[in-house]
Design an enzyme around this catalytic site. Structure first.
Site, PDB file in Angstrom:
ATOM      1  CB  SER A  15      -0.977   0.003   1.176  1.00 48.41           C
ATOM      2  OG  SER A  15      -0.316   0.182   2.392  1.00 48.41           O
ATOM      3  CG  HIS A 111       9.571   1.603  12.135  1.00 47.56           C
ATOM      4  ND1 HIS A 111       9.781   0.245  12.020  1.00 47.56           N
ATOM      5  CD2 HIS A 111       9.219   1.825  13.420  1.00 47.56           C
ATOM      6  CE1 HIS A 111       9.562  -0.330  13.185  1.00 47.56           C
ATOM      7  NE2 HIS A 111       9.222   0.605  14.060  1.00 47.56           N
ATOM      8  CG  ASP A 152      13.420  -0.458  12.306  1.00 48.23           C
ATOM      9  OD1 ASP A 152      13.180  -0.231  11.117  1.00 48.23           O
ATOM     10  OD2 ASP A 152      12.883  -1.369  12.955  1.00 48.23           O
TER      11      ASP A 152
HETATM   12  C1  GRF Z   1       4.059  -0.600   6.706  1.00 45.34           C
HETATM   13  O1  GRF Z   1       3.405  -0.513   7.945  1.00 45.34           O
HETATM   14  C2  GRF Z   1       5.461  -0.068   6.818  1.00 45.34           C
HETATM   15  O2  GRF Z   1       5.603   0.932   7.758  1.00 45.34           O
HETATM   16  C3  GRF Z   1       6.225  -1.277   7.263  1.00 45.34           C
HETATM   17  O3  GRF Z   1       5.628  -2.358   6.591  1.00 45.34           O
HETATM   18  C4  GRF Z   1       4.269  -2.048   6.287  1.00 45.34           C
HETATM   19  C5  GRF Z   1       4.105  -2.239   4.816  1.00 45.34           C
HETATM   20  O4  GRF Z   1       2.779  -2.065   4.389  1.00 45.34           O
HETATM   21  N1  GRF Z   1       7.642  -1.102   7.026  1.00 45.34           N
HETATM   22  P1  GRF Z   1       2.454  -1.997   2.845  1.00 45.34           P
HETATM   23  O5  GRF Z   1       2.984  -3.301   2.229  1.00 45.34           O
HETATM   24  O6  GRF Z   1       3.121  -0.812   2.264  1.00 45.34           O
HETATM   25  O7  GRF Z   1       0.965  -1.937   2.744  1.00 45.34           O
END
Ligand code: GRF
Length: 207
Positions: A15, A111, A152
């Site tokens: 997403s 993150h 991180d």
């Molecule tokens: C997000 O919450 C991002 O912060 C973390 O992994 C998740 C990925 O979500 N690193 P998406 O695949 O972009 O929907």
């Protein structure tokens, strides 16, 4: 302003990747996505990339006879697509040090919490939001940071707060945080496109 020639790395639904593509489409982010790289052949992000006509590459360490061949494959894909910036959008693997060196201060990760709290190995996905609720935090948020060799830990480029509500569960909190992720990632990438970023040790100054 320079146009970012982006590689997006994503392991999952993608997403954040979609949000990056939308920001490019609506002119808020001056970038081209040159390649979508995933370790996971089932990643939803691969489907999105194909829908947009963006080249995709699955690169998984276990498909290579040696680590060197794996790293060479990653570097050569980045080179072939003339990538000058990398966005990690839910990428669940460590980036090899050789790639970090080549793209020094040119790799951003997102993150779903306010680093340096609630980050590091094992702190991903619902684990982050569960830990925040267990700790009783009233505020969570989003961090976009430069990538170094530690999970991180790289210098923080942008952060935004998201309230924790009394009746939150990990899913409701994750959804509220995700909305803010979708805004902040493109904004942080645009700082680099606009060449507004100065890195002073661990401090990132946006001019
Ligand atoms: C997000 O919450 C991002 O912060 C973390 O992994 C998740 C990925 O979500 N690193 P998406 O695949 O972009 O929907």
């Amino acid at each position: 302003m320079t146009k970012l020639a982006l590689a997006v790395f994503a392991s999952g639904r993608g997403s954040n990747f979609s949000a990056i593509l939308q920001s490019i489409e609506n002119g808020a982010l001056h970038a081209d996505v040159r390649i979508l790289i995933s370790n996971n052949p089932e990643a939803g992000a691969l489907v999105t990339a194909s829908d947009y006509g963006i080249p995709v590459q699955v690169i998984n360490k276990k498909d290579f006879a040696s680590r060197t061949l794996f790293v060479d494959a990653m570097l050569s894909v980045l080179e072939r697509h003339q990538v000058n910036f990398i966005a990690l959008a839910g990428y669940m693997k460590k980036i090899p040090p050789e790639v970090i060196q080549k793209y020094e201060n040119r790799i951003l990760n997102i993150h779903p919490a306010l680093l340096p709290s609630f980050g590091g190995k094992g702190m991903y996905g619902h684990f982050v939001h569960e830990a925040i609720l267990e700790t009783g935090c009233k505020i969570s948020g989003v961090t976009v940071h430069l990538v170094d060799e530690h999970y991180d830990r790289g210098p923080i480029v942008a952060q935004r707060c998201v309230p924790v509500k009394e009746n939150d569960n990990p899913d409701t909190l994750a959804a509220r945080v995700l909305k803010e992720e979708h805004r902040l990632f493109a904004e942080a990438l645009q700082f680099f496109a606009e060449e507004r970023v100065e890195i002073k040790g661990r401090r990132v100054v946006i001019h």
